[in-house]
Design a protein around this motif. Structure first.
Motif, short mmCIF file in Angstrom:
data_model
loop_
_atom_site.label_atom_id
_atom_site.label_comp_id
_atom_site.label_asym_id
_atom_site.label_seq_id
_atom_site.Cartn_x
_atom_site.Cartn_y
_atom_site.Cartn_z
N ASP A 442 0.81 -1.22 0.00
CA ASP A 442 0.00 0.00 0.00
C ASP A 442 0.85 1.27 0.00
OD1 ASP A 442 1.07 -0.40 2.45
OD2 ASP A 442 -0.77 0.00 3.59
N GLN A 443 2.14 1.12 -0.21
CA GLN A 443 3.01 2.31 -0.22
C GLN A 443 3.02 2.93 -1.61
OE1 GLN A 443 7.01 1.52 1.14
NE2 GLN A 443 7.75 3.53 0.49
N THR A 444 2.78 4.22 -1.67
CA THR A 444 2.71 4.86 -2.99
C THR A 444 3.83 5.87 -3.22
OG1 THR A 444 1.22 6.48 -2.03
CG2 THR A 444 0.20 4.64 -3.22
N GLU A 445 4.60 6.13 -2.16
CA GLU A 445 5.62 7.17 -2.30
C GLU A 445 7.02 6.62 -1.98
OE1 GLU A 445 3.33 10.90 -0.37
OE2 GLU A 445 3.18 8.93 0.56
N ILE A 446 8.03 7.35 -2.47
CA ILE A 446 9.43 7.03 -2.14
C ILE A 446 9.85 8.01 -1.06
CG2 ILE A 446 11.80 6.99 -3.00
CD1 ILE A 446 10.64 6.38 -5.78
N PHE A 447 10.16 7.49 0.11
CA PHE A 447 10.49 8.38 1.22
C PHE A 447 11.98 8.63 1.31
CE2 PHE A 447 6.40 6.55 2.49
CZ PHE A 447 5.69 7.72 2.73
N TYR A 448 12.32 9.86 1.68
CA TYR A 448 13.74 10.20 1.85
C TYR A 448 13.91 11.20 2.98
CZ TYR A 448 12.71 14.70 -0.34
OH TYR A 448 12.19 15.93 -0.61
N VAL A 449 15.12 11.27 3.51
CA VAL A 449 15.52 12.41 4.33
C VAL A 449 16.77 13.00 3.70
CG1 VAL A 449 14.55 11.92 6.61
CG2 VAL A 449 16.68 10.80 5.91
N VAL A 450 16.93 14.30 3.84
CA VAL A 450 18.07 14.95 3.21
C VAL A 450 18.79 15.80 4.24
CG1 VAL A 450 16.57 16.80 2.33
CG2 VAL A 450 18.79 16.43 1.28
N GLY A 451 20.11 15.72 4.23
CA GLY A 451 20.92 16.47 5.19
C GLY A 451 22.39 16.34 4.85
N GLU A 452 23.24 16.76 5.77
CA GLU A 452 24.65 16.81 5.42
C GLU A 452 25.43 15.57 5.78
OE1 GLU A 452 26.83 20.74 6.08
OE2 GLU A 452 24.87 20.99 7.01
N GLN A 453 25.05 14.95 6.90
CA GLN A 453 25.83 13.81 7.37
C GLN A 453 24.97 12.57 7.33
OE1 GLN A 453 28.95 14.11 8.46
NE2 GLN A 453 29.08 16.35 8.46
N ARG A 454 25.53 11.55 6.79
CA ARG A 454 24.79 10.31 6.74
C ARG A 454 24.46 9.81 8.15
NH1 ARG A 454 25.69 4.79 3.48
NH2 ARG A 454 24.34 3.60 4.86
N ALA A 455 25.45 9.91 9.06
CA ALA A 455 25.25 9.40 10.42
C ALA A 455 24.10 10.14 11.11
CB ALA A 455 26.53 9.54 11.22
N THR A 456 24.03 11.45 10.91
CA THR A 456 22.94 12.22 11.52
C THR A 456 21.60 11.80 10.94
OG1 THR A 456 24.51 14.04 11.45
CG2 THR A 456 22.28 14.57 12.14
N LEU A 457 21.58 11.58 9.64
CA LEU A 457 20.33 11.18 9.00
C LEU A 457 19.88 9.82 9.53
CD1 LEU A 457 20.88 12.16 5.26
CD2 LEU A 457 19.54 13.35 6.99
N GLU A 458 20.86 8.90 9.69
CA GLU A 458 20.50 7.55 10.12
C GLU A 458 19.83 7.55 11.49
OE1 GLU A 458 24.20 5.53 9.68
OE2 GLU A 458 23.55 4.51 7.85
N SER A 459 20.25 8.48 12.36
CA SER A 459 19.66 8.47 13.70
C SER A 459 18.63 9.58 13.87
CB SER A 459 20.76 8.59 14.75
OG SER A 459 21.56 9.70 14.45
#
Ligand code: ADP
Length: 641
Positions: A442-459
């Motif tokens: 039932d998922q219709t979108e591709i979700f993302y987060v955007v930022g500078e550091q991968r480690a910060t994004l992961e947590s």
């Protein structure tokens, strides 16, 4: 440039040709040039044979330039009837001379081109490299062309006599590769350039062969310079006549079936000034209404100046076998600037300028075909050899993604090539196709987060509910990501949706929906209290463990995009963000109860400020007043002990 001292006025004949008519002036090499010379003399590169490729390559370029200039300037006083390179050995004296009757250099050019490292970025790179003490690392040295200086790998003294086409006098240059070189003017220099190497003693254990031996030269020319378009002749003392060492067939005009991988590699090294092997070769021969040949290469390693403004591009333009220009930017879009090679077009005037080329319909058609071909080659590589593709992407992916912003016509093709970090597997990036194949029913979108550091994004707290629901989120941490992900809209009909923007609807059970009513008063009060800082305060559906997070309103620019624009000198107004609270978190629940009981006093006000500050810090943001924050936090903590 430091002019050290003058020798006595001498007029003398000398073996390398030319009668001196001026004082000998001594100059000091530019500091970076000295460093590069030291690297050559101490032979950081084990394969010494390549010096000949470098010198023959320079000679061939000089012949190309003279032919082109004489075609354009009919008055140029130059004989182009027998353009060639000549190798002459003297076994007794142990010298090897590489002579061409090409364009030559003026005295100023000798000082500028040979005494310094002029190419942008190279000098700085040598400097940094030297400081880091990368002794003996041949891979790094391969990142820039070392050209003429490679003579000092095999010679302890080098003499160059050169005369620029159209000029009466020549210039004699001499150096032993230490800190200085000598320059004088000579009267009767032959047109073109002659480089005489006083060879070091043979030392085969160190790959220093006998470069005064015709058999050795024959082997090296065949191996490295066979495709050079001009005859490379050898004059050996014992031979009766000159011998031509190379086949001279322009490699790109031969059919791919008869070209060996070794020939492709050597040609790549010739055009790219790289010493390593190419990652991929693209040979395209177009026939019919639009005829052209293209021989392009994807390098294995990114050059150090890939992201510097004004860095060299890699494609040379020929017109019917005549060299026209290096770095022809009209032939490929900027995001493919790392591609090296040659394009030979049929129907163009030899006298074209860069400006005219940009407008030329034929060039534009060639460019479209080349882009399609390169993107198609990459797509095949991704399908057939994912490991090699991963190497490519690691080196050049960041540049390719610029195409998503700048090349709308090929956006779909580029989207197929993109590799992105994702919460699915921290160790391996994913393609968008693979992401959509893993999407929930039932998922219709591709979700993302955007930022500078991968480690910060992961947590990042924004991912909590996605993780709890097993929904994959892309972690976009390249600066260019913030830009394309906003522009592109969708992949295969699935919209790119930020996990930190707007409302998220993860189809959680109605039972889990927050009790909005019970929080209405608290939210209203917080909105007033933090009104300067936030656009709105609301309950969150995306938090499971954190107390609060900041989200971007649906149509506002993300902080990453704002930052990117600011870095490019465009000041976007800072959009206020929305503070979301996790109603299940004890801190938020206690805040609600306390507020219901006694209204908003100073202690609660301070707690509200803390909530906001924590949300800023959790996404890797910066506080406006970090010192004030730590002071208040220390006070509060000391009261709890
Ligand atoms: P590169 O060839 O990588 O530019 P080099 O150090 O080999 O670097 O040469 C520097 C420059 O000197 C060349 O770009 C060219 O302008 C000039 N040069 C070198 N050799 C010759 C030659 N044989 N004839 C004319 N110019 C030359």
């Amino acid at each position: 440039m430091l002019n050290l001292h003058w020798h006595s006025n001498r007029v003398s004949a000398n073996a390398e040709g030319g009668r001196r008519v001026s004082q000998v002036e001594t100059f000091e090499f530019q500091a970076e040039a000295q460093q590069l010379l030291q690297l050559m003399i101490h032979s950081i590169y084990s394969n010494k044979d390549v010096f000949l490729r470098e010198l023959v390559s320079n000679a061939s370029d000089a012949l190309d330039k003279l032919r082109l200039e004489s075609l354009i300037d009919k008055d140029l006083d130059a004989d182009t009837s027998d353009l060639h390179v000549e190798l002459a050995v003297d076994r007794e004296q142990r010298t090897l001379t590489i002579r061409d009757n090409g364009i030559g250099m003026t005295r100023e050019q000798v000082v500028e081109l040979i005494g310094t490292i002029a190419r942008s970025g190279t000098a700085e790179f040598v400097n940094r490299w030297q400081q880091a003490k990368h002794d003996g690392n041949a891979e790094l040295i391969g990142k820039f062309g070392i050209g003429f200086y490679s003579s000092f790998m095999v010679a302890d003294r080098v003499v160059m006599v050169t005369r620029r086409a159209g000029q009466a006098e020549g210039t004699r240059w001499e150096s032993a590769g230490s800190d200085t070189y000598e320059i004088s003017t000579v009267a009767d220099a032959a047109p073109g350039t002659a480089v005489t190497l006083h060879l070091k003693p043979v030392d085969e254990d160190n790959h220093l062969f006998d470069y005064a031996d015709p058999a050795v030269l024959r082997r090296i020319v065949k191996r490295y310079s066979d495709f050079i378009a001009w005859p490379i002749r050898m004059r050996a003392p014992e031979a009766e006549s000159d011998e031509t060492l190379n086949s001279m067939k322009a490699l790109w005009s031969r059919s791919a079936a008869e070209i060996t991988p070794q020939e492709y590699t050597e040609f790549y090294r010739h055009v790219s000034h790289d010493w390593t092997d190419p990652l991929e070769t693209v040979h395209l021969r177009a026939e019919g209404t639009l005829e052209f040949d293209a021989l392009l290469f994807l390098p294995a390693h990114a050059p150090h100046d890939l992201f510097m403004r004004g860095a060299r591009r890699g494609v040379q333009l020929y017109i019917k076998r005549v060299f026209i220009m290096d770095d022809c930017e009209a032939l490929l879009p900027e995001y493919l600037r790392f591609v090296k090679g040659v394009v030979d077009a049929a129907d163009l005037s030899l006298n074209v300028s860069r400006e005219i080329l940009q407008q030329d319909r034929q060039i534009q058609t060639i460019r479209r075909r080349l882009v399609r071909k390169i993107l198609g080659t990459l797509k095949d590589m991704l399908a057939k050899d994912p490991q090699r593709y991963a190497e490519f992407w690691r080196e050049f992916g960041q540049a390719v993604k610029e195409g998503l912003v700048n090349d709308a016509d090929n956006r779909t093709a580029i989207l197929d090539l993109v590799q992105l970090a994702s919460t699915h597997d921290p160790a391996a990036p994913t393609t968008l196709r693979a992401y959509t194949e893993r999407m929930k029913a039932d998922q219709t979108e591709i979700f993302y987060v955007v930022g500078e550091q991968r480690a910060t994004l992961e947590s990042s707290p924004h991912l909590e509910a996605f993780a709890a629901n097993g929904i994959e989120v892309l972690l976009l941490h390249d600066p260019v990501d913030a830009m394309w992900v906003d522009m592109v809209g969708d992949f295969d009909g699935k919209a790119f949706t930020s996990a930190s923007r707007g409302e998220v609807d993860l189809k959680a059970d109605a039972a889990e929906q927050p009790d909005a009513e019970g929080f209405a008063e608290l939210l209203g009060w917080l909105g007033e209290r933090l009104g300067e800082k936030v656009k709105q305060v609301r309950l969150s559906t995306r938090l499971t463990t954190s107390a609060a997070c900041l989200v971007t309103d649906s149509f506002d620019a993300s902080p990453a995009l704002e930052k990117l624009y600011r870095a490019m000198g465009q000041d976007l107004p800072k959009a206020k963000r929305i503070l979301e609270l996790n109603p299940q978190h004890p801190l938020v629940e206690k805040l609600r109860a306390a507020h219901a009981e006694r209204g908003g006093d100073d202690t609660l006000g301070e707690t509200a400020e803390f909530l906001y500050a924590m949300a800023v810090l959790a996404e890797g943001g910066e506080l406006d007043d970090p010192a004030g924050f730590t002071r208040r936090l220390a006070d509060r903590l000391s009261r709890t002990l």
